[in-house]
Design a protein around this motif. Structure first.
Motif, PDB file in Angstrom:
ATOM      1  N   CYS A 165       0.824  -1.222   0.000  1.00  0.00           N
ATOM      2  CA  CYS A 165       0.000   0.000   0.000  1.00  0.00           C
ATOM      3  C   CYS A 165       0.852   1.264   0.000  1.00  0.00           C
ATOM      4  CB  CYS A 165      -0.958  -0.012   1.188  1.00  0.00           C
ATOM      5  SG  CYS A 165      -2.022  -1.467   1.189  1.00  0.00           S
ATOM      6  N   GLY A 166       1.916   1.249  -0.796  1.00  0.00           N
ATOM      7  CA  GLY A 166       2.725   2.454  -0.981  1.00  0.00           C
ATOM      8  C   GLY A 166       2.174   3.263  -2.134  1.00  0.00           C
ATOM      9  N   ASP A 173      -0.473  -4.563   4.165  1.00  0.00           N
ATOM     10  CA  ASP A 173       0.898  -4.031   4.176  1.00  0.00           C
ATOM     11  C   ASP A 173       1.436  -4.201   5.592  1.00  0.00           C
ATOM     12  OD1 ASP A 173       2.329  -1.516   2.198  1.00  0.00           O
ATOM     13  OD2 ASP A 173       3.225  -2.144   4.100  1.00  0.00           O
ATOM     14  N   PRO A 174       2.683  -4.669   5.716  1.00  0.00           N
ATOM     15  CA  PRO A 174       3.248  -4.767   7.066  1.00  0.00           C
ATOM     16  C   PRO A 174       3.396  -3.396   7.722  1.00  0.00           C
ATOM     17  CG  PRO A 174       4.905  -5.313   5.390  1.00  0.00           C
ATOM     18  CD  PRO A 174       3.611  -5.179   4.685  1.00  0.00           C
ATOM     19  N   VAL A 175       3.462  -2.342   6.914  1.00  0.00           N
ATOM     20  CA  VAL A 175       3.473  -0.984   7.486  1.00  0.00           C
ATOM     21  C   VAL A 175       2.008  -0.549   7.625  1.00  0.00           C
ATOM     22  CG1 VAL A 175       4.244   1.397   7.153  1.00  0.00           C
ATOM     23  CG2 VAL A 175       5.686  -0.511   6.370  1.00  0.00           C
ATOM     24  N   GLU A 223      -3.539   1.571   6.234  1.00  0.00           N
ATOM     25  CA  GLU A 223      -4.621   2.407   6.795  1.00  0.00           C
ATOM     26  C   GLU A 223      -4.929   3.580   5.860  1.00  0.00           C
ATOM     27  OE1 GLU A 223      -7.587   3.391   8.874  1.00  0.00           O
ATOM     28  OE2 GLU A 223      -6.461   1.737   9.755  1.00  0.00           O
ATOM     29  N   SER A 224      -3.868   4.199   5.337  1.00  0.00           N
ATOM     30  CA  SER A 224      -4.048   5.334   4.421  1.00  0.00           C
ATOM     31  C   SER A 224      -4.818   4.895   3.179  1.00  0.00           C
ATOM     32  CB  SER A 224      -2.667   5.894   4.026  1.00  0.00           C
ATOM     33  OG  SER A 224      -2.751   6.696   2.889  1.00  0.00           O
ATOM     34  N   LEU A 225      -4.435   3.746   2.617  1.00  0.00           N
ATOM     35  CA  LEU A 225      -5.120   3.263   1.408  1.00  0.00           C
ATOM     36  C   LEU A 225      -6.583   2.936   1.723  1.00  0.00           C
ATOM     37  CD1 LEU A 225      -3.711   0.991  -1.347  1.00  0.00           C
ATOM     38  CD2 LEU A 225      -5.991   0.537  -0.456  1.00  0.00           C
ATOM     39  N   VAL A 276      -4.942  -5.137   6.995  1.00  0.00           N
ATOM     40  CA  VAL A 276      -4.226  -6.314   7.516  1.00  0.00           C
ATOM     41  C   VAL A 276      -2.739  -6.210   7.199  1.00  0.00           C
ATOM     42  CG1 VAL A 276      -6.266  -7.803   7.256  1.00  0.00           C
ATOM     43  CG2 VAL A 276      -4.548  -7.729   5.438  1.00  0.00           C
ATOM     44  N   GLY A 277      -1.958  -7.052   7.903  1.00  0.00           N
ATOM     45  CA  GLY A 277      -0.503  -6.976   7.740  1.00  0.00           C
ATOM     46  C   GLY A 277       0.108  -8.208   7.102  1.00  0.00           C
TER      47      GLY A 277
END
Ligand SMILES: NC(=O)c1ccc[n+]([C@@H]2O[C@H](COP(=O)([O-])OP(=O)(O)OC[C@H]3O[C@@H](n4cnc5c(N)ncnc54)[C@H](O)[C@@H]3O)[C@@H](O)[C@H]2O)c1
Length: 431
Positions: A22-23, A51-53, A58-60, A75-76
């Motif tokens: 999710c970058g 995303d592990p970050v 959350e942003s996406l 989820v991560g």
């Protein structure tokens, strides 16, 4: 195991999709999905942001909620995604994780779309090829440049032999100086250097237009071992497609060491006898240039930059330059597919004009449309694992050629018998 308990009736009709990674590109893919839905192709329900970050996921998810009205689960890991219940994933992680994620998702039976480069090395690509062969799930490579409507027209003009039989290609992409290209990882050999990150697009375009590359000879260089990030702190933004990278770029170092080569000067031969002169230099100062030109037995064609919407220019012996609507009269059967037509507002386009972020979203939407059609069994994907691996192989063939001082064949790249340059990267990946 799929969890059906929380599905609404409407969602059952749709493909339950998660974006994994999710970058910047994960966000751009979500905008593309929203664009697809806006155009009336509501094929997917975005149910997961992985995303592990956590802040990135959350942003996406928060921005997806604004666009789709429902918030995907944050989820991560793929394990957690399994609990959410998905039919398909869109892999937009950094390249070292493409094969680890895609092999696992294919084994889980999830339809999988992977961003380019399909894998970090040819070996990583071959792992995905084998997993795709062993799975009933669809594997699609999200290669966007060829889906540009103007590139579709260029391909139709070539196929109609408007310039006769193609003889040679000039491809030049020159610029960059010592600035960071989008992110630090794009300058690291073990994470996908710029010759792979950008070059793989060009490799795909070159084979899309002219057929399979046969051999490569190249000199490669690392001209700028120290790269500068103008966005560090709260500085001016640097290279930042669709404007999504600002918050990450501001946290990256102001300067850092680059380990990946940033320039390639190559001669390509194609199986059909075409010869290509290829220059990709991301460390060039002074006058930059970009040129994709194909010469044939009756004329030449100069293509505009990918995703620019600008004009193809045709020069046929004895005629004035053709760079307007008359291009269409040369290919009376040329017709864009239904999704592209709905997104771009016409089935026979010779130019278009949208702000870059909108063009970007529309072309990503086409990738999702293709993926959905393949999942529905209506057609096979346009860019499959085989083509994804070929494009990575063409890009690395330049680095292998310089590492060995020899002409490298694509067959030897694909069967991994040439891997002098990639070996260290493969060892780092543990493959
Ligand atoms: N087609 C295009 O025009 C285009 C443009 C930009 C990027 N890309 C491609 O998209 C991919 C991502 O690039 P980007 O610019 O978004 O990078 P980025 O660094 O902005 O984002 C990558 C994201 O992946 C996450 N990630 C890493 N490992 C993960 C894992 N195992 N599972 C889930 N998430 C993980 C990271 O935390 C990060 O949020 C790359 O393959 C890149 O080449 C394509």
């Amino acid at each position: 195991m799929r969890n059906n308990r929380y599905r609404t009736h409407r969602e059952i009709q749709k493909i339950r999709l998660a974006i994994v990674g999710c970058g910047g590109m994960g966000h751009r893919h979500m905008y593309g999905l929203a664009e697809l839905h806006r155009a009336g192709w509501e094929k997917f329900a975005l149910v997961g942001a992985c995303d592990p970050v956590q802040a990135n996921a959350e942003s996406l998810a928060a921005q997806a909620e604004e666009r789709f009205g429902t918030k995907p689960a944050v989820v991560g890991s793929l394990e957690e995604l399994a609990a959410v219940g998905v039919d398909a994933v869109d892999v937009t992680t950094t390249p070292p994780y493409h094969h680890t994620v895609a092999v696992e998702t294919l084994e889980r039976g999830w339809h999988t779309m992977v961003e380019k480069p399909m894998g970090l090395t040819v070996r990583a690509c071959n792992l995905i090829c084998r997993a795709a062969d062993a799975s009933d799930a669809v594997l699609s490579v999200a290669e966007n440049y060829r889906r540009d409507p103007v590139n579709r027209l260029a391909k139709a003009l070539l196929d109609a032999e408007v310039i006769g039989k193609p003889r040679f290609l000039i491809h030049h992409a020159i610029g960059g100086s010592n600035r960071m290209l989008i992110s630090v990882w794009r300058h690291q050999k073990d994470q996908s250097g710029v010759l792979l990150d950008v070059g793989v697009h060009y490799s795909d375009m070159i084979e899309y237009l002219l057929g399979e590359v046969d051999t490569v000879y190249a000199q490669t260089r690392l001209h700028e071992p120290i790269r500068h990030n103008p966005a560090a702190g709260s500085g001016e933004s640097g290279s930042n497609p669709a404007g999504v990278y600002t918050k990450w770029q501001q946290k990256m170092p102001a300067e850092f060491e680059a380990t990946a080569e940033d320039a390639a000067y190559a001669t390509l031969t194609f199986k059909n006898g075409v010869v290509g002169q290829y220059i990709e230099d991301h460390g060039a100062w002074g006058q930059g240039s970009w040129l994709r030109q194909i010469h044939g037995s009756k004329g030449s064609m100069t293509l505009p930059g990918d995703r620019s919407g600008r004009l193809i220019s045709l020069n046929i012996a004895g005629q004035e330059t053709i760079n307007d609507e008359r291009l269409l009269s040369l290919v009376p059967d040329f017709c864009l597919d239904a999704v592209t037509t709905d997104l771009f507002g016409g089935d026979r386009l010779w130019r278009y004009e949208f702000p870059f972020a909108q063009t970007d979203a529309k072309i990503i939407a086409i990738e999702y449309g293709d993926f959905a059609e393949a999942i529905a069994g209506n057609r096979t994907v346009e860019v499959d694992a085989y083509q994804g691996a070929r494009s990575v192989a063409v890009s690395y063939a330049m680095l292998e050629s310089c590492a060995t001082g020899s002409i490298v064949s694509l067959d030897a790249m694909l069967d991994e018998s040439v891997d002098t340059y990639q070996r260290e990267i493969d060892e780092g990946l543990g493959i």
